[in-house]
Design a protein around this motif. Structure first.
Motif, PDB file in Angstrom:
ATOM      1  N   VAL A   3      54.005  38.160  43.288  1.00  0.00           N
ATOM      2  CA  VAL A   3      53.843  36.728  43.057  1.00  0.00           C
ATOM      3  C   VAL A   3      54.537  36.378  41.743  1.00  0.00           C
ATOM      4  O   VAL A   3      54.255  36.976  40.707  1.00  0.00           O
ATOM      5  CB  VAL A   3      52.350  36.331  43.006  1.00  0.00           C
ATOM      6  CG1 VAL A   3      52.202  34.841  42.744  1.00  0.00           C
ATOM      7  CG2 VAL A   3      51.644  36.727  44.304  1.00  0.00           C
ATOM      8  N   VAL A   4      55.453  35.423  41.816  1.00  0.00           N
ATOM      9  CA  VAL A   4      56.185  34.954  40.644  1.00  0.00           C
ATOM     10  C   VAL A   4      55.721  33.543  40.336  1.00  0.00           C
ATOM     11  O   VAL A   4      55.891  32.639  41.149  1.00  0.00           O
ATOM     12  CB  VAL A   4      57.714  34.967  40.877  1.00  0.00           C
ATOM     13  CG1 VAL A   4      58.444  34.405  39.662  1.00  0.00           C
ATOM     14  CG2 VAL A   4      58.198  36.368  41.213  1.00  0.00           C
ATOM     15  N   GLY A   5      55.123  33.371  39.171  1.00  0.00           N
ATOM     16  CA  GLY A   5      54.736  32.046  38.714  1.00  0.00           C
ATOM     17  C   GLY A   5      55.856  31.451  37.882  1.00  0.00           C
ATOM     18  O   GLY A   5      56.469  32.149  37.080  1.00  0.00           O
ATOM     19  N   VAL A   6      56.115  30.165  38.093  1.00  0.00           N
ATOM     20  CA  VAL A   6      57.181  29.482  37.357  1.00  0.00           C
ATOM     21  C   VAL A   6      56.542  28.402  36.490  1.00  0.00           C
ATOM     22  O   VAL A   6      55.762  27.581  36.978  1.00  0.00           O
ATOM     23  CB  VAL A   6      58.217  28.864  38.321  1.00  0.00           C
ATOM     24  CG1 VAL A   6      59.340  28.188  37.540  1.00  0.00           C
ATOM     25  CG2 VAL A   6      58.781  29.923  39.250  1.00  0.00           C
ATOM     26  N   VAL A   7      56.888  28.434  35.204  1.00  0.00           N
ATOM     27  CA  VAL A   7      56.327  27.496  34.241  1.00  0.00           C
ATOM     28  C   VAL A   7      57.466  26.841  33.470  1.00  0.00           C
ATOM     29  O   VAL A   7      58.507  27.458  33.239  1.00  0.00           O
ATOM     30  CB  VAL A   7      55.341  28.214  33.280  1.00  0.00           C
ATOM     31  CG1 VAL A   7      56.029  29.269  32.448  1.00  0.00           C
ATOM     32  CG2 VAL A   7      54.580  27.235  32.413  1.00  0.00           C
ATOM     33  N   GLY A   8      57.277  25.593  33.091  1.00  0.00           N
ATOM     34  CA  GLY A   8      58.263  24.882  32.293  1.00  0.00           C
ATOM     35  C   GLY A   8      57.872  23.429  32.148  1.00  0.00           C
ATOM     36  O   GLY A   8      57.042  22.918  32.904  1.00  0.00           O
ATOM     37  N   ILE A  69      43.188  28.015  41.293  1.00  0.00           N
ATOM     38  CA  ILE A  69      42.274  28.494  42.337  1.00  0.00           C
ATOM     39  C   ILE A  69      42.693  27.942  43.696  1.00  0.00           C
ATOM     40  O   ILE A  69      42.772  28.683  44.686  1.00  0.00           O
ATOM     41  CB  ILE A  69      40.817  28.120  41.990  1.00  0.00           C
ATOM     42  CG1 ILE A  69      40.367  28.896  40.747  1.00  0.00           C
ATOM     43  CG2 ILE A  69      39.889  28.377  43.169  1.00  0.00           C
ATOM     44  CD1 ILE A  69      39.081  28.404  40.130  1.00  0.00           C
ATOM     45  N   LEU A  70      42.988  26.641  43.745  1.00  0.00           N
ATOM     46  CA  LEU A  70      43.432  26.021  45.004  1.00  0.00           C
ATOM     47  C   LEU A  70      44.760  26.619  45.461  1.00  0.00           C
ATOM     48  O   LEU A  70      44.971  26.864  46.649  1.00  0.00           O
ATOM     49  CB  LEU A  70      43.581  24.506  44.820  1.00  0.00           C
ATOM     50  CG  LEU A  70      42.308  23.725  44.518  1.00  0.00           C
ATOM     51  CD1 LEU A  70      42.645  22.267  44.187  1.00  0.00           C
ATOM     52  CD2 LEU A  70      41.335  23.802  45.686  1.00  0.00           C
ATOM     53  N   THR A  71      45.657  26.874  44.506  1.00  0.00           N
ATOM     54  CA  THR A  71      46.976  27.426  44.825  1.00  0.00           C
ATOM     55  C   THR A  71      46.853  28.848  45.350  1.00  0.00           C
ATOM     56  O   THR A  71      47.511  29.216  46.330  1.00  0.00           O
ATOM     57  CB  THR A  71      47.877  27.382  43.575  1.00  0.00           C
ATOM     58  OG1 THR A  71      47.975  26.029  43.119  1.00  0.00           O
ATOM     59  CG2 THR A  71      49.260  27.910  43.880  1.00  0.00           C
ATOM     60  N   ALA A  72      46.020  29.655  44.711  1.00  0.00           N
ATOM     61  CA  ALA A  72      45.837  31.052  45.139  1.00  0.00           C
ATOM     62  C   ALA A  72      45.343  31.123  46.575  1.00  0.00           C
ATOM     63  O   ALA A  72      45.737  32.023  47.330  1.00  0.00           O
ATOM     64  CB  ALA A  72      44.883  31.774  44.192  1.00  0.00           C
ATOM     65  N   GLU A  73      44.499  30.176  46.967  1.00  0.00           N
ATOM     66  CA  GLU A  73      44.029  30.130  48.361  1.00  0.00           C
ATOM     67  C   GLU A  73      45.205  29.971  49.316  1.00  0.00           C
ATOM     68  O   GLU A  73      45.243  30.595  50.380  1.00  0.00           O
ATOM     69  CB  GLU A  73      43.030  28.980  48.549  1.00  0.00           C
ATOM     70  CG  GLU A  73      41.708  29.188  47.849  1.00  0.00           C
ATOM     71  CD  GLU A  73      40.819  27.950  47.880  1.00  0.00           C
ATOM     72  OE1 GLU A  73      41.152  26.966  48.595  1.00  0.00           O
ATOM     73  OE2 GLU A  73      39.794  27.961  47.188  1.00  0.00           O
ATOM     74  N   PHE A  97      45.838  33.746  37.689  1.00  0.00           N
ATOM     75  CA  PHE A  97      46.773  34.416  38.600  1.00  0.00           C
ATOM     76  C   PHE A  97      46.883  35.904  38.274  1.00  0.00           C
ATOM     77  O   PHE A  97      46.936  36.738  39.174  1.00  0.00           O
ATOM     78  CB  PHE A  97      48.157  33.760  38.570  1.00  0.00           C
ATOM     79  CG  PHE A  97      48.199  32.398  39.214  1.00  0.00           C
ATOM     80  CD1 PHE A  97      47.598  32.172  40.448  1.00  0.00           C
ATOM     81  CD2 PHE A  97      48.851  31.347  38.593  1.00  0.00           C
ATOM     82  CE1 PHE A  97      47.647  30.913  41.049  1.00  0.00           C
ATOM     83  CE2 PHE A  97      48.904  30.093  39.187  1.00  0.00           C
ATOM     84  CZ  PHE A  97      48.300  29.875  40.410  1.00  0.00           C
ATOM     85  N   ARG A  98      46.913  36.243  36.998  1.00  0.00           N
ATOM     86  CA  ARG A  98      46.986  37.661  36.624  1.00  0.00           C
ATOM     87  C   ARG A  98      45.723  38.409  37.047  1.00  0.00           C
ATOM     88  O   ARG A  98      45.782  39.605  37.323  1.00  0.00           O
ATOM     89  CB  ARG A  98      47.250  37.801  35.127  1.00  0.00           C
ATOM     90  CG  ARG A  98      48.694  37.454  34.784  1.00  0.00           C
ATOM     91  CD  ARG A  98      49.061  37.767  33.348  1.00  0.00           C
ATOM     92  NE  ARG A  98      50.514  37.625  33.197  1.00  0.00           N
ATOM     93  CZ  ARG A  98      51.119  37.225  32.110  1.00  0.00           C
ATOM     94  NH1 ARG A  98      50.412  36.941  31.024  1.00  0.00           N
ATOM     95  NH2 ARG A  98      52.435  37.123  32.063  1.00  0.00           N
ATOM     96  N   SER A  99      44.606  37.697  37.123  1.00  0.00           N
ATOM     97  CA  SER A  99      43.356  38.358  37.512  1.00  0.00           C
ATOM     98  C   SER A  99      43.235  38.557  39.022  1.00  0.00           C
ATOM     99  O   SER A  99      42.522  39.454  39.462  1.00  0.00           O
ATOM    100  CB  SER A  99      42.144  37.574  36.990  1.00  0.00           C
ATOM    101  OG  SER A  99      41.907  36.410  37.768  1.00  0.00           O
ATOM    102  N   VAL A 100      43.912  37.737  39.815  1.00  0.00           N
ATOM    103  CA  VAL A 100      43.750  37.836  41.278  1.00  0.00           C
ATOM    104  C   VAL A 100      44.958  38.432  42.002  1.00  0.00           C
ATOM    105  O   VAL A 100      44.823  38.839  43.161  1.00  0.00           O
ATOM    106  CB  VAL A 100      43.372  36.478  41.920  1.00  0.00           C
ATOM    107  CG1 VAL A 100      42.037  35.976  41.383  1.00  0.00           C
ATOM    108  CG2 VAL A 100      44.455  35.430  41.740  1.00  0.00           C
ATOM    109  N   PHE A 101      46.103  38.490  41.351  1.00  0.00           N
ATOM    110  CA  PHE A 101      47.294  39.079  41.971  1.00  0.00           C
ATOM    111  C   PHE A 101      47.734  40.269  41.124  1.00  0.00           C
ATOM    112  O   PHE A 101      48.157  40.099  39.976  1.00  0.00           O
ATOM    113  CB  PHE A 101      48.430  38.062  42.096  1.00  0.00           C
ATOM    114  CG  PHE A 101      48.105  36.884  42.970  1.00  0.00           C
ATOM    115  CD1 PHE A 101      47.806  37.060  44.317  1.00  0.00           C
ATOM    116  CD2 PHE A 101      48.070  35.599  42.453  1.00  0.00           C
ATOM    117  CE1 PHE A 101      47.493  35.976  45.132  1.00  0.00           C
ATOM    118  CE2 PHE A 101      47.766  34.506  43.261  1.00  0.00           C
ATOM    119  CZ  PHE A 101      47.465  34.704  44.598  1.00  0.00           C
TER     120      PHE A 101
END
Length: 179
Positions: A3-8, A69-73, A97-101
């Protein structure tokens, strides 16, 4: 699943990154879509003001990681080797995200204020801002969610100040290295 999270910051190039990922067959979940759904459910117009109010309300009621949380679902419903999460806005979301993936990495897309303002003035989305003052206000709102702290946690950065072709080349190189 990787899973790649994108931030900016707004108009930094997160959407362009997601378009390229999608073109390469990588599923993309857009965090802002979770908020836009709430605005639509409330039968409100998709304006920056309404989207911002919905984001603040969701986070105040359910916590700063509520959108994560909604996104991880949604991510869990996919069966892909790689998934992109577009639009992380805070450090609490990164921590969630780091805790669930188990295979999560955070990519920051960066661009200067003037570059982002010009993009917003030219792209014409309903939630875009057209003046320096409104963009500063939007940046401040997103910083209140922990955006600057989230960017500081990035495992990798891609700068988006050059040509579109060069930015796309950097994206393709990054995504190609994930397989």
């Amino acid at each position: 699943m990787k899973v790649v999270g994108v931030v900016g910051y707004p108009a930094s190039g997160k959407g362009e990154f997601s378009l390229i990922a999608d073109e390469l067959g990588i599923p993309v979940i857009v965090m802002g879509d979770m908020i836009r759904r709430k605005v639509i459910q409330e039968e409100l117009a998709l304006t920056d003001e309404n989207i911002g109010a919905a984001a603040r309300k969701l986070r105040s009621e359910l916590g700063m990681d509520a959108v994560a949380i909604l996104t991880a679902e949604e991510v869990r419903k996919l069966s892909s080797a790689i998934v992109v999460i577009d639009g992380i806005r805070g450090d609490a979301e990164v921590a969630y995200f780091r805790s669930v993936f188990s295979d999560f990495s955070l990519l920051a897309i960066t661009a200067g204020f003037e570059t982002r303002l010009l993009r917003m003035q030219n792209r014409g989305r309903s939630d875009d801002t057209a003046t320096p003052e409104t963009l500063r206000s939007r940046d401040e709102r997103e910083e209140s969610f922990g955006l600057a702290r989230a960017i500081s946690l990035a495992d990798m950065r891609i700068e988006n100040e050059s040509s579109r072709d060069e930015f796309i080349s950097r994206i393709r190189s990054y995504l190609g290295g994930l397989s």
